[in-house]
Write a protein that holds these residues in place. Structure first.
Motif, short mmCIF file in Angstrom:
data_model
loop_
_atom_site.label_atom_id
_atom_site.label_comp_id
_atom_site.label_asym_id
_atom_site.label_seq_id
_atom_site.Cartn_x
_atom_site.Cartn_y
_atom_site.Cartn_z
N LYS A 1 -0.20 -64.81 -73.29
CA LYS A 1 0.63 -63.62 -73.34
C LYS A 1 1.21 -63.34 -71.96
N CYS A 2 2.47 -63.01 -71.95
CA CYS A 2 3.16 -62.70 -70.70
C CYS A 2 3.90 -61.38 -70.90
N GLY A 3 3.26 -60.27 -70.59
CA GLY A 3 3.82 -58.96 -70.81
C GLY A 3 4.95 -58.63 -69.84
N LEU A 4 5.66 -57.58 -70.18
CA LEU A 4 6.79 -57.15 -69.34
C LEU A 4 6.31 -56.73 -67.95
N VAL A 5 5.16 -56.06 -67.88
CA VAL A 5 4.65 -55.60 -66.59
C VAL A 5 4.28 -56.78 -65.70
N THR A 6 3.71 -57.83 -66.29
CA THR A 6 3.37 -59.01 -65.51
C THR A 6 4.61 -59.66 -64.93
N ILE A 7 5.68 -59.72 -65.73
CA ILE A 7 6.94 -60.30 -65.24
C ILE A 7 7.52 -59.46 -64.11
N ILE A 8 7.49 -58.13 -64.29
CA ILE A 8 8.02 -57.24 -63.25
C ILE A 8 7.19 -57.37 -61.97
N ALA A 9 5.85 -57.44 -62.12
CA ALA A 9 4.99 -57.60 -60.94
C ALA A 9 5.29 -58.92 -60.24
N SER A 10 5.54 -59.96 -61.01
CA SER A 10 5.88 -61.25 -60.42
C SER A 10 7.22 -61.18 -59.68
N LEU A 11 8.17 -60.45 -60.24
CA LEU A 11 9.46 -60.30 -59.58
C LEU A 11 9.32 -59.50 -58.29
N ASP B 1 6.75 -58.13 -37.55
CA ASP B 1 7.70 -57.05 -37.34
C ASP B 1 7.76 -56.15 -38.57
N LYS B 2 8.67 -55.21 -38.56
CA LYS B 2 8.79 -54.26 -39.67
C LYS B 2 9.14 -54.96 -40.98
N ILE B 3 9.96 -55.99 -40.89
CA ILE B 3 10.35 -56.71 -42.11
C ILE B 3 9.13 -57.36 -42.77
N SER B 4 8.27 -57.95 -41.95
CA SER B 4 7.07 -58.58 -42.49
C SER B 4 6.14 -57.55 -43.13
N ILE B 5 6.01 -56.39 -42.49
CA ILE B 5 5.14 -55.34 -43.03
C ILE B 5 5.67 -54.83 -44.37
N ILE B 6 6.99 -54.65 -44.47
CA ILE B 6 7.59 -54.18 -45.73
C ILE B 6 7.36 -55.20 -46.83
N GLY B 7 7.61 -56.47 -46.52
CA GLY B 7 7.41 -57.52 -47.52
C GLY B 7 5.98 -57.63 -47.98
N ALA B 8 5.04 -57.54 -47.02
CA ALA B 8 3.62 -57.61 -47.37
C ALA B 8 3.21 -56.43 -48.25
N SER B 9 3.77 -55.25 -47.97
CA SER B 9 3.45 -54.07 -48.77
C SER B 9 3.93 -54.24 -50.21
N ILE B 10 5.10 -54.86 -50.39
CA ILE B 10 5.61 -55.09 -51.74
C ILE B 10 4.69 -56.03 -52.50
N VAL B 11 4.22 -57.07 -51.83
CA VAL B 11 3.33 -58.04 -52.47
C VAL B 11 2.02 -57.38 -52.88
N VAL B 12 1.45 -56.58 -51.97
CA VAL B 12 0.19 -55.88 -52.28
C VAL B 12 0.37 -54.94 -53.46
N PHE B 13 1.51 -54.24 -53.50
CA PHE B 13 1.77 -53.33 -54.62
C PHE B 13 1.82 -54.09 -55.94
N ALA B 14 2.50 -55.22 -55.96
CA ALA B 14 2.61 -56.00 -57.19
C ALA B 14 1.24 -56.50 -57.64
N VAL B 15 0.45 -56.97 -56.70
CA VAL B 15 -0.89 -57.46 -57.04
C VAL B 15 -1.77 -56.31 -57.54
N GLY B 16 -1.64 -55.13 -56.90
CA GLY B 16 -2.43 -53.98 -57.33
C GLY B 16 -2.09 -53.55 -58.75
N VAL B 17 -0.81 -53.56 -59.10
CA VAL B 17 -0.39 -53.22 -60.46
C VAL B 17 -0.97 -54.20 -61.46
N CYS B 18 -0.93 -55.48 -61.11
CA CYS B 18 -1.48 -56.50 -62.02
C CYS B 18 -2.98 -56.31 -62.21
#
Length: 391
Positions: free
Chosen positions: A199-209, A350-367
């Motif tokens: 099963k591949c739910g919509l939330v999993t796809i969004i988290a992957s994106l 730098d700030k760009i790396s921190i923003i990107g890392a935060s997005i990844v952590v958020f996606a993993v946390g939702v999953c």
């Protein structure tokens, strides 16, 4: 019998008997408290104390407690493998002057050598015995032959994925290489849906994106940095990391197919294939190098040891969890890689790396939160409150 399980079982049986007793009795309309007299309460207390606890009651309580731990076992093992593999990337950066093929050859010994005594122990000194080989032997059984072919395919894919990863580290930082490799959830989820019918739910796809967006931000494209174009070295490293990601995605999916094969067999074939392939390449390209000095031997030994632990962790994780969530948790490679850059290599993001890392952590946390919700009872209020995450 442990006192905790006995107390829990007594409480459950006592409540059930009390409910049955009061449900079956007819109260006196002139005395609404007739069922709660002092003498009857005493007799009920005595009966509760004498309720026998059967082994089945204890087993049921134990099973319930174990199920709560097993629910997250796969994701915890995947997180452990992320930590280990990020450490191996750090060690590769520390082994300056070594060709990627030479490093890969030494690393594969960490998968090959420990697996041999484990298989010998399982075959001759444990109750499992020859059952370890049940899924891959004898080859006269076409099903076993096909399973062995998948084991070889997974070994080949993982070996070359690792080799490309080592090459990418010659051109990129740890964080950049790991962020590109961590986009595997996108392809793993799609492959698992097509080939494994998972099963591949919509939330999993969004988290992957979201994970992919975080990866794109951390890699710092020119549109974010303001530079005129990509650097040639960065393009080569990105292409190698992308190839590593594609092969790893297929490897994840194949590993899920062979999850019933004993982990020692999978690890042995991974180490054997990698050793043979890299020996041939090292000899053909004249790039073999043996460690010199205690420091290099310590780094090589640690690299091999962590390889074995990481392989065991990811194999067991894939046995306990679906391919998609495991691949999403593996994106923590990025976070760990950035941490090692700061602490060990003294390279601050730098700030760009921190923003990107935060997005990844958020996606993993939702999953992970979605996984927790799926383990709750159907009528649980928390599950109903966040039902949109179950899509």
């Amino acid at each position: 019998m442990p006192a905790t399980f006995r107390t829990a079982a007594i409480a459950v049986k006592a409540q059930a008997r009390l409910r049955n007793r009061f449900a079956n009795k007819v109260e006196d309309p002139n005395n609404p408290y007739s069922n709660h007299s002092e003498s009857e309460s005493d007799s009920e207390d005595e009966e509760i104390k004498e309720i026998p606890v059967t082994p089945a009651d204890v087993a049921e309580v134990k099973k319930e407690k174990k199920s709560k731990l097993r629910r997250y076992r796969g994701m915890l093992l995947a997180l452990l493998s992320s930590l280990i593999f990020s450490l191996t990337a750090l060690l590769v950066k520390k082994l300056e002057g070594y060709h990627p093929i030479s490093i890969a050859l030494w690393r594969f010994q960490g998968a090959l050598l420990p697996a041999i005594p484990i298989i010998v122990h399982k075959l001759f000194f444990s109750k499992v015995g020859k059952k370890v080989l049940d899924r891959v032997w004898p080859w006269s059984n076409l099903k076993n032959l096909g399973m062995f072919g998948l084991v070889l395919l997974r070994s080949m894919l993982s070996c070359n994925s690792l080799l490309l990863h080592f090459y990418s580290l010659q051109y990129m930082s740890i964080g950049d290489a790991l962020t590109i490799a961590s986009s595997t959830p996108i392809f793993v989820a799609l492959l698992a849906k097509v080939f494994l019918k998972e099963k591949c739910g919509l939330v999993t796809i969004i988290a992957s994106l979201f994970t992919l967006v975080g990866v794109a931000v951390i890699t710092r494209p020119p549109m974010l940095t303001g530079e005129e174009g990509f650097d040639t070295k960065t393009l080569i490293g990105s292409a190698l990391a992308l190839g590593c990601m594609l092969l790893a995605s297929i490897s994840f999916t194949v590993l899920r197919c062979i999850r019933k094969v004993h982990y020692s067999i999978t690890t042995l074939m991974f180490g054997l294939w990698g050793s043979v392939e890299n020996i041939v390449l090292a000899i053909a390209l004249h790039v073999f190098k043996s460690p010199s000095g205690l420091k290099e031997w310590a780094l090589i030994g640690t690299l091999a040891f962590l390889t074995f632990l990481g392989q065991c962790a990811i194999i067991l994780a894939m046995k306990a969890e679906q391919a998609g969530p495991v691949a999403v948790v593996r994106t923590f490679d990025v976070i760990f890689g950035v941490i090692w850059q700061i602490i060990i290599l003294h390279s601050f993001p730098d700030k760009i790396s921190i923003i990107g890392a935060s997005i990844v952590v958020f996606a993993v946390g939702v999953c992970g939160f979605r996984k927790w919700l799926r383990g709750l009872p159907v009528g649980h209020p928390t599950r109903a409150r966040f039902r949109y995450l179950m899509m």
